[in-house]
Each structure stands twice: as C-alpha cells, then as structure tokens.
Design a protein around this motif. Structure first.
Motif: not given
Length: 324
Positions: A68-78, A83-84, A226-229
């Motif tokens: 679960v942790e590895v998958f979560h961090n995979f998704s964060l990288i992408h 989102d740059d 403020g990243g979402d803004i």
C-alpha cells in the motif's frame, strides 16, 4: 494493540529490511528517496491496525502494508509530474531532483514492486488482496483523470467532486484497512464495514487536505501552500464559494481561476479572502466533520470489542485534528 508511533516504527524497520538499493541505481535511487521522505504513513498503519483490530499479529500484515505504501508513493511521483509540483513533504519532488523520464520509469517500477509484496501470502489470501488492489489502483487512476478533467470545466458539481476524491484518495485508505481484515480472516461483514469506515475517513482526510492547501502552515504542511489555487483546481472550497458568492464576487472568483500570473501571491490571497467571506471555509470544515462522523457511525455495527472501537475512533479524531 500498538500505538501509531510503534506502527510507524514497524513499517520503517520493515522497509529498511527490503534492500531496495539495486541496480540500475538511477531506477532504484528515486524509489528509495521518495520512500525515505516518510510522511505519516497513514495507509500502511491502517493495514497493521486493522489486522490487530481483528486479533491477528501485525507482522502478518507487513507485506500488504508496504504494498500500500509503495503504491501510494508511486501515485505521488506521477501526480507531482502531472501537477508540476516542486515540493513533496518539504523536499524536492522526484522529477525535480532527477528528471521527468526518471520519475515516470521509477514510478512504473514501484507499481510492479507493490504487487510483488502480495506474493508472500497463501493463494486464497493473495487472490483476495490482489483483486482488491487491482480494483483500487484503477479507481485511483480514474479519480486522478477526473481531477485533471475538472480543471478545464466550469460546471463541476459538489457530487462530482466528492466522487473524484473518493476515488483519488479515499478508496486507498479504505482498501488499506480491508487488506488487514482479509489477512486476519475476519467475516465479510466486518471487512466491508472497515472498508466503509476507511472510505468515509478518507473523504474527510482529503477535504481537510484541500482546506490545508489553502490555509495550512507552509513550514509544516510539506507541500506548496496555495498549490490548488495556482493550478485552478475546482476544490470543495472553490465550489462552495461559487455556490455562496454574490454575482460580483463570483465573477471575481471565476476571473482569478482563469489566469496564471507569473507571481501568484496576490491571486492566492484574493482567493483565500473570497473563501472566507463567502463562508466556503466554514462549509468545508463542516463537511470534514460530517464525513468523520459517518466513519464513526460504521463502528457501531462492527463485530469487535468496545476497546477496539475506541482505538479506531481515537485514530480518526487524531487524524482530523491536524492543523498544519
């Protein structure tokens, strides 16, 4: 049962025992880097906690928790690439520290590594874990695509947004808990209820993350406030502001979400002021409380002792009490 701090230590120790320093270095170094940044490790903690809630040694759940942790961090990288984003947990994102190609390929490798951890379970448990994981991983991708789609739309509804964050964030929290239940061999009803608990808590967590993105402390939030803004994302805050705003204020908000200035400082402060003035900030905090309460209500039907229910409730209260 153990404390959250102890679970974090168990996960860290197990992660360090995995010897991820393989070759080629440029593939595995970014993986070690993103995993070393830590964070709260909420999702794998929930896998270990759920196993013990259903009277099984947490050690049996460690491979699934790390998956679960590895998958979560995979998704964060992408996600960070899409989102740059310059920062993750207060440090450079992988694509900034290395480059885009490295971020893509190392992320791909992490998805495969996550699946490999399920191979440590007997066939019937492996089947159930892999089935849940595949369903969840696809839903996370669907949620991410909706998130991207919403950036170009002016007609996103609250219901659509809640569905998006359920898929993008909450289903992985829910699956993390259900994996602990599957490993423990508890009843199907218990497994489904702990999933529901995790899903509602996950929605509350993401709503709070959206709130903190605008109003959090940049020194402790770990991401760019403020990243979402800046990205013109149609968050719950934004949608509620549009709903509550006067015609003039709505026009101002729509304009602010149509521009991308070189310096976003004034834009961020103007949008935050509208969020407060319209009552969108208060409505978001109320929604966080509502979904947290929904999570707690599922505990009533779980076939576990009152002491175990109290532990889950305390975890939820502590999670929602963060104010960074």
């Amino acid at each position: 049962m153990h404390s959250v701090k102890q679970y974090q230590e168990f996960i860290t120790d197990y992660l360090q025992s995995q010897h991820l320093g393989r070759q080629p270095e440029n593939l595995y170094a970014p993986i070690q880097y993103i995993l070393s940044l830590g964070g709260k490790r909420m999702r794998p903690i929930l896998t270990l906690m759920a196993a013990e809630i259903f009277d099984t040694d947490y050690k049996k759940a460690l491979p699934a928790a790390l998956a679960v942790e590895v998958f979560h961090n995979f998704s964060l990288i992408h996600d960070d690439i899409m989102d740059d984003a310059p920062l993750r947990r207060g440090h450079e994102t992988v694509h900034e520290k290395w480059d885009l190609n490295t971020g893509i390929l190392s992320g791909d490798a992490m998805l495969i590594l996550a699946y490999q951890y399920f191979e440590q379970y007997e066939p019937s448990v492996f089947r159930d874990l892999a089935k849940l994981f595949s369903k969840t991983a696809l839903e996370v991708c669907e949620g991410q695509q909706w998130d991207v789609d919403f950036e170009g739309r002016d007609d996103v509804t609250i219901a659509e947004y809640l569905k998006m964050i359920e898929y993008k964030t909450a289903v992985l929290v829910a699956a993390a808990m259900k994996m602990g239940a599957i490993i423990a061999g508890t009843s199907e009803q218990n497994a489904n209820l702990i999933y529901e608990f995790g899903c509602n808590l996950g929605v509350a967590f993401q709503l709070q993350d959206d709130y903190l993105d605008a109003f959090g402390n940049p020194e402790t939030f770990g991401k760019q406030v403020g990243g979402d803004i800046i990205e013109n994302k149609k968050t719950y805050l934004y949608l509620k502001a549009v709903e509550f705003a006067s015609a003039t204020t709505k026009e101002q908000l729509l304009h602010l979400f149509s521009i991308q200035p070189q310096d976003n400082t004034d834009k961020i402060e103007s949008v935050k002021a509208i969020f407060n003035e319209t009552g969108a900030s208060k409505a978001t905090q109320e929604a966080i409380a509502d979904y947290t309460q929904r999570a707690f209500e599922t505990l009533d039907n779980l076939n576990i002792g009152a002491d175990k229910k109290a532990i889950l409730r305390a975890f939820g209260q502590n999670l929602m009490g963060r104010n960074v």
